[in-house]
Design a protein around this motif. Structure first.
Motif, PDB file in Angstrom:
ATOM      1  N   THR A   8     -21.072  14.280  -3.384  1.00  0.00           N
ATOM      2  CA  THR A   8     -22.172  14.598  -4.306  1.00  0.00           C
ATOM      3  C   THR A   8     -21.640  14.893  -5.697  1.00  0.00           C
ATOM      4  OG1 THR A   8     -23.545  15.465  -2.514  1.00  0.00           O
ATOM      5  CG2 THR A   8     -24.106  16.158  -4.743  1.00  0.00           C
ATOM      6  N   ARG A   9     -20.531  15.629  -5.760  1.00  0.00           N
ATOM      7  CA  ARG A   9     -19.925  15.940  -7.055  1.00  0.00           C
ATOM      8  C   ARG A   9     -19.410  14.678  -7.738  1.00  0.00           C
ATOM      9  NH1 ARG A   9     -14.729  19.692  -6.962  1.00  0.00           N
ATOM     10  NH2 ARG A   9     -13.893  17.703  -6.218  1.00  0.00           N
ATOM     11  N   LEU A  10     -18.796  13.784  -6.971  1.00  0.00           N
ATOM     12  CA  LEU A  10     -18.306  12.523  -7.529  1.00  0.00           C
ATOM     13  C   LEU A  10     -19.458  11.677  -8.066  1.00  0.00           C
ATOM     14  CD1 LEU A  10     -15.635  11.600  -4.832  1.00  0.00           C
ATOM     15  CD2 LEU A  10     -15.161  12.047  -7.247  1.00  0.00           C
ATOM     16  N   LEU A  11     -20.530  11.575  -7.294  1.00  0.00           N
ATOM     17  CA  LEU A  11     -21.681  10.777  -7.729  1.00  0.00           C
ATOM     18  C   LEU A  11     -22.312  11.368  -8.986  1.00  0.00           C
ATOM     19  CD1 LEU A  11     -23.358   9.995  -4.278  1.00  0.00           C
ATOM     20  CD2 LEU A  11     -22.118   8.399  -5.754  1.00  0.00           C
ATOM     21  N   ALA A  13     -20.819  12.687 -11.381  1.00  0.00           N
ATOM     22  CA  ALA A  13     -20.023  12.264 -12.540  1.00  0.00           C
ATOM     23  C   ALA A  13     -20.469  10.899 -13.056  1.00  0.00           C
ATOM     24  CB  ALA A  13     -18.545  12.221 -12.176  1.00  0.00           C
ATOM     25  N   ALA A  14     -21.135  10.118 -12.201  1.00  0.00           N
ATOM     26  CA  ALA A  14     -21.659   8.814 -12.603  1.00  0.00           C
ATOM     27  C   ALA A  14     -23.147   8.876 -12.909  1.00  0.00           C
ATOM     28  CB  ALA A  14     -21.408   7.787 -11.501  1.00  0.00           C
ATOM     29  N   GLY A  15     -23.715  10.078 -12.893  1.00  0.00           N
ATOM     30  CA  GLY A  15     -25.138  10.230 -13.179  1.00  0.00           C
ATOM     31  C   GLY A  15     -26.030   9.829 -12.026  1.00  0.00           C
ATOM     32  N   ILE A  16     -25.491   9.868 -10.806  1.00  0.00           N
ATOM     33  CA  ILE A  16     -26.239   9.453  -9.615  1.00  0.00           C
ATOM     34  C   ILE A  16     -26.520  10.676  -8.739  1.00  0.00           C
ATOM     35  CG2 ILE A  16     -26.110   8.112  -7.477  1.00  0.00           C
ATOM     36  CD1 ILE A  16     -24.349   6.111  -9.090  1.00  0.00           C
ATOM     37  N   THR A  17     -27.770  10.800  -8.289  1.00  0.00           N
ATOM     38  CA  THR A  17     -28.183  11.950  -7.490  1.00  0.00           C
ATOM     39  C   THR A  17     -28.625  11.499  -6.101  1.00  0.00           C
ATOM     40  OG1 THR A  17     -28.974  13.055  -9.497  1.00  0.00           O
ATOM     41  CG2 THR A  17     -29.759  13.911  -7.377  1.00  0.00           C
ATOM     42  N   PRO A  18     -28.017  12.029  -5.045  1.00  0.00           N
ATOM     43  CA  PRO A  18     -28.500  11.714  -3.696  1.00  0.00           C
ATOM     44  C   PRO A  18     -29.967  12.101  -3.548  1.00  0.00           C
ATOM     45  CG  PRO A  18     -26.331  12.737  -3.586  1.00  0.00           C
ATOM     46  CD  PRO A  18     -26.799  12.862  -5.021  1.00  0.00           C
ATOM     47  N   ASP A  19     -30.767  11.158  -3.081  1.00  0.00           N
ATOM     48  CA  ASP A  19     -32.211  11.338  -2.902  1.00  0.00           C
ATOM     49  C   ASP A  19     -32.919  11.679  -4.210  1.00  0.00           C
ATOM     50  OD1 ASP A  19     -32.175  10.827  -0.087  1.00  0.00           O
ATOM     51  OD2 ASP A  19     -31.370  12.852   0.207  1.00  0.00           O
ATOM     52  N   GLY A  20     -32.367  11.169  -5.333  1.00  0.00           N
ATOM     53  CA  GLY A  20     -32.992  11.365  -6.627  1.00  0.00           C
ATOM     54  C   GLY A  20     -34.098  10.355  -6.874  1.00  0.00           C
ATOM     55  N   SER A  21     -34.719  10.430  -8.056  1.00  0.00           N
ATOM     56  CA  SER A  21     -35.888   9.592  -8.354  1.00  0.00           C
ATOM     57  C   SER A  21     -35.574   8.357  -9.191  1.00  0.00           C
ATOM     58  CB  SER A  21     -36.941  10.431  -9.088  1.00  0.00           C
ATOM     59  OG  SER A  21     -36.399  10.952 -10.301  1.00  0.00           O
ATOM     60  N   PHE A  63     -23.827   0.329  -8.620  1.00  0.00           N
ATOM     61  CA  PHE A  63     -22.410  -0.037  -8.706  1.00  0.00           C
ATOM     62  C   PHE A  63     -21.906  -0.087 -10.143  1.00  0.00           C
ATOM     63  CE2 PHE A  63     -22.673  -1.201  -4.262  1.00  0.00           C
ATOM     64  CZ  PHE A  63     -21.431  -0.771  -3.826  1.00  0.00           C
ATOM     65  N   ALA A  64     -22.727  -0.551 -11.042  1.00  0.00           N
ATOM     66  CA  ALA A  64     -22.312  -0.564 -12.445  1.00  0.00           C
ATOM     67  C   ALA A  64     -21.964   0.846 -12.908  1.00  0.00           C
ATOM     68  CB  ALA A  64     -23.420  -1.157 -13.320  1.00  0.00           C
ATOM     69  N   ARG A  65     -22.726   1.821 -12.443  1.00  0.00           N
ATOM     70  CA  ARG A  65     -22.494   3.205 -12.862  1.00  0.00           C
ATOM     71  C   ARG A  65     -21.253   3.814 -12.211  1.00  0.00           C
ATOM     72  NH1 ARG A  65     -26.656   6.306 -15.276  1.00  0.00           N
ATOM     73  NH2 ARG A  65     -28.229   4.916 -16.163  1.00  0.00           N
ATOM     74  N   ILE A  66     -21.062   3.592 -10.906  1.00  0.00           N
ATOM     75  CA  ILE A  66     -19.901   4.220 -10.271  1.00  0.00           C
ATOM     76  C   ILE A  66     -18.601   3.549 -10.718  1.00  0.00           C
ATOM     77  CG2 ILE A  66     -21.243   5.000  -8.281  1.00  0.00           C
ATOM     78  CD1 ILE A  66     -19.864   2.830  -6.611  1.00  0.00           C
ATOM     79  N   LEU A  67     -18.661   2.249 -11.033  1.00  0.00           N
ATOM     80  CA  LEU A  67     -17.459   1.569 -11.517  1.00  0.00           C
ATOM     81  C   LEU A  67     -17.156   1.948 -12.960  1.00  0.00           C
ATOM     82  CD1 LEU A  67     -17.978  -1.932  -9.873  1.00  0.00           C
ATOM     83  CD2 LEU A  67     -16.244  -0.236  -9.274  1.00  0.00           C
ATOM     84  N   SER A  68     -18.198   2.088 -13.770  1.00  0.00           N
ATOM     85  CA  SER A  68     -17.984   2.529 -15.154  1.00  0.00           C
ATOM     86  C   SER A  68     -17.388   3.931 -15.191  1.00  0.00           C
ATOM     87  CB  SER A  68     -19.304   2.506 -15.932  1.00  0.00           C
ATOM     88  OG  SER A  68     -19.776   1.178 -16.083  1.00  0.00           O
ATOM     89  N   ALA A  69     -17.768   4.772 -14.221  1.00  0.00           N
ATOM     90  CA  ALA A  69     -17.233   6.126 -14.138  1.00  0.00           C
ATOM     91  C   ALA A  69     -15.890   6.178 -13.413  1.00  0.00           C
ATOM     92  CB  ALA A  69     -18.231   7.037 -13.425  1.00  0.00           C
ATOM     93  N   ARG A  70     -15.438   5.026 -12.917  1.00  0.00           N
ATOM     94  CA  ARG A  70     -14.143   4.895 -12.222  1.00  0.00           C
ATOM     95  C   ARG A  70     -14.042   5.810 -11.008  1.00  0.00           C
ATOM     96  NH1 ARG A  70      -9.592   3.968 -17.015  1.00  0.00           N
ATOM     97  NH2 ARG A  70     -10.655   2.199 -17.990  1.00  0.00           N
ATOM     98  N   LEU A  71     -15.125   5.913 -10.271  1.00  0.00           N
ATOM     99  CA  LEU A  71     -15.102   6.737  -9.072  1.00  0.00           C
ATOM    100  C   LEU A  71     -14.169   6.173  -8.016  1.00  0.00           C
ATOM    101  CD1 LEU A  71     -18.765   7.933  -8.482  1.00  0.00           C
ATOM    102  CD2 LEU A  71     -17.001   8.858  -9.972  1.00  0.00           C
ATOM    103  N   ASP A  72     -14.005   4.834  -8.013  1.00  0.00           N
ATOM    104  CA  ASP A  72     -13.111   4.216  -7.043  1.00  0.00           C
ATOM    105  C   ASP A  72     -11.676   4.703  -7.211  1.00  0.00           C
ATOM    106  OD1 ASP A  72     -13.322   2.862  -9.532  1.00  0.00           O
ATOM    107  OD2 ASP A  72     -12.252   1.136  -8.700  1.00  0.00           O
ATOM    108  N   GLU A  73     -11.295   5.070  -8.431  1.00  0.00           N
ATOM    109  CA  GLU A  73      -9.944   5.548  -8.681  1.00  0.00           C
ATOM    110  C   GLU A  73      -9.792   7.023  -8.322  1.00  0.00           C
ATOM    111  OE1 GLU A  73      -8.997   4.751 -12.735  1.00  0.00           O
ATOM    112  OE2 GLU A  73      -9.567   2.625 -12.610  1.00  0.00           O
ATOM    113  N   LYS A  74     -10.897   7.744  -8.238  1.00  0.00           N
ATOM    114  CA  LYS A  74     -10.842   9.179  -7.985  1.00  0.00           C
ATOM    115  C   LYS A  74     -10.777   9.514  -6.498  1.00  0.00           C
ATOM    116  CE  LYS A  74     -13.278  10.220 -12.281  1.00  0.00           C
ATOM    117  NZ  LYS A  74     -14.502  10.760 -12.914  1.00  0.00           N
ATOM    118  N   ILE A  75     -11.177   8.554  -5.650  1.00  0.00           N
ATOM    119  CA  ILE A  75     -11.102   8.775  -4.207  1.00  0.00           C
ATOM    120  C   ILE A  75      -9.722   8.341  -3.733  1.00  0.00           C
ATOM    121  CG2 ILE A  75     -12.023   8.143  -1.953  1.00  0.00           C
ATOM    122  CD1 ILE A  75     -14.719   7.768  -3.236  1.00  0.00           C
TER     123      ILE A  75
END
Length: 385
Positions: A8-11, A13-21, A63-75
């Motif tokens: 949830t914290r990682l998401l 960082a990309a402006g993504i909220t679980p079960d958000g609107s 995916f555009a958001r999580i890749l722009s935030a480089r979440l793949d590199e943080k895991i």
């Protein structure tokens, strides 16, 4: 801190909220998603989607958001991922017998799928959308742009390495009056390409590129280099050099990456393109050193975003005609493939390059025609970059 809190914290960082609107937010159907995504990275993210553990209304933008935030590199990469990298460095996963197996797992899935997904010519590479109103026009733009970059003239003999279902061969032979020899390692592609090119001066062969040893006026390779593998880059370039006449041009069209990796994303590697590898500018340059002169390099990767969305729309629209053969799990897998890739091009972590190479340098400098030569086609620009 548990898996849910970390993911949830990682998401966030990309402006993504679980079960958000927001359309790009993620909706959780099974909380096992958090554990799989955290411990298995991109592989777990994709597999949990295939299982229905989560959804997103706008998967491409997610995916555009999580890749722009480089979440793949943080895991943190797990031991299995590190072992795959080691094996890729030790062994040649694109050797001739392995290449046939790799190709058949994707390209022999069924012509029915690709006929309903792609344009009328079955062009399974990035389209060029400038001035185009639909996918068919955008793909013809790309094929025409390719022909003009090669300065094709009637009577020339062109080699198409990785010819697919013959879209370039059919277009170049019918519109530019050239003879084309196309090679592929997919039996399904050979059968349909021969049918589509019937009556044209086109020869489609089931063969590996490494077996080629004859001369051509020009060479083209559209979307095949991603399957070559860095252990074979030099061999690939040597084959092209061997087969190209001294005054000929070689156009290489490939997806490109910003960072070198021994193979593509783990999920894509397992489910879509086995043992594929996305090249970088540096690796390509090293592979043709002392063989070719770089004449022209163009990046139109942003057009791949729109191309992938058009392919997905075609699959979705035609799903009723496909679902008797492909189940819902396959549909989720294919949707994930197309829209996650669209997101990677939108985030500019993936590129699409066309480069033109010559053997000794074009006397006076390289140029190609700025005006489309086929009446009715959208005019595209061709400024040398």
């Amino acid at each position: 801190m548990n898996a849910k809190s970390i993911v949830t914290r990682l998401l966030d960082a990309a402006g993504i909220t679980p079960d958000g609107s927001a359309p790009y937010d993620i909706h959780i159907n099974n909380e096992q998603f958090y554990t799989e995504a955290l411990h298995k990275g991109s592989l777990g993210l994709g597999e949990s989607y295939m299982k229905g553990y989560w959804d997103s209304e706008a998967l491409d933008e997610f995916f555009a958001r999580i890749l722009s935030a480089r979440l793949d590199e943080k895991i943190k990469r797990d031991l299995g991922f590190r072992m795959q990298i080691l094996l890729a460095r030790l062994f040649n996963f694109q050797r001739p017998n392995k290449a046939v197996e790799n190709g058949s797992r994707h390209y022999d899935l069924g012509n029915d799928l690709f006929e309903l997904m792609l344009d009328k010519r079955l062009t399974y590479t990035c389209a060029f959308w400038e001035g185009a109103r639909n996918l068919d026009e955008a793909q013809e733009n790309k094929l025409d742009l390719t022909c003009r970059k090669l300065n094709l003239r009637p009577g020339m003999h062109v080699l198409d390495i990785g010819c697919g279902w013959g879209s370039f061969a059919q277009f170049a032979a019918s519109k530019y009056g050239v003879k084309v020899t196309g090679v592929t390692i997919s039996k399904e592609q050979v059968a349909l390409a021969k049918e589509k090119c019937k009556g044209l001066p086109v020869d489609i062969r089931l063969t590996d590129y490494r077996a080629l040893d004859e001369k051509f006026d020009a060479i083209v390779s559209l979307g095949m280099f991603e399957h070559v593998g860095y252990k074979n880059y030099r061999t690939y370039m040597e084959v092209a050099h061997r087969c190209l006449k001294d005054n000929g041009l070689f156009l290489l069209h490939t997806i490109g990456g910003n960072v070198a990796n021994a193979f593509t994303d783990r999920w894509l590697n397992k489910y879509i393109f086995p043992n594929a590898m996305i090249p970088t500018m540096g690796l390509i340059g090293q592979s043709f050193e002392d063989l070719f002169v770089m004449e022209h390099w163009q990046n139109f990767g942003v057009d791949y975003d729109r191309t992938l969305l058009a392919w997905y729309e075609n699959v979705q629209r035609n799903w009723d005609r496909l679902k008797s053969k492909y189940d819902q799990r396959f549909f989720r897998m294919w949707k994930y493939y197309l829209l996650s890739c669209a997101g990677s091009f939108r985030a500019r972590t993936s590129q699409l390059w066309q480069m033109v190479l010559s053997k000794e340098g074009v006397p006076g400098g390289y140029k190609f025609k700025n005006r489309a030569t086929v009446p009715g086609y959208a005019t595209v620009t061709g400024n040398v970059v």
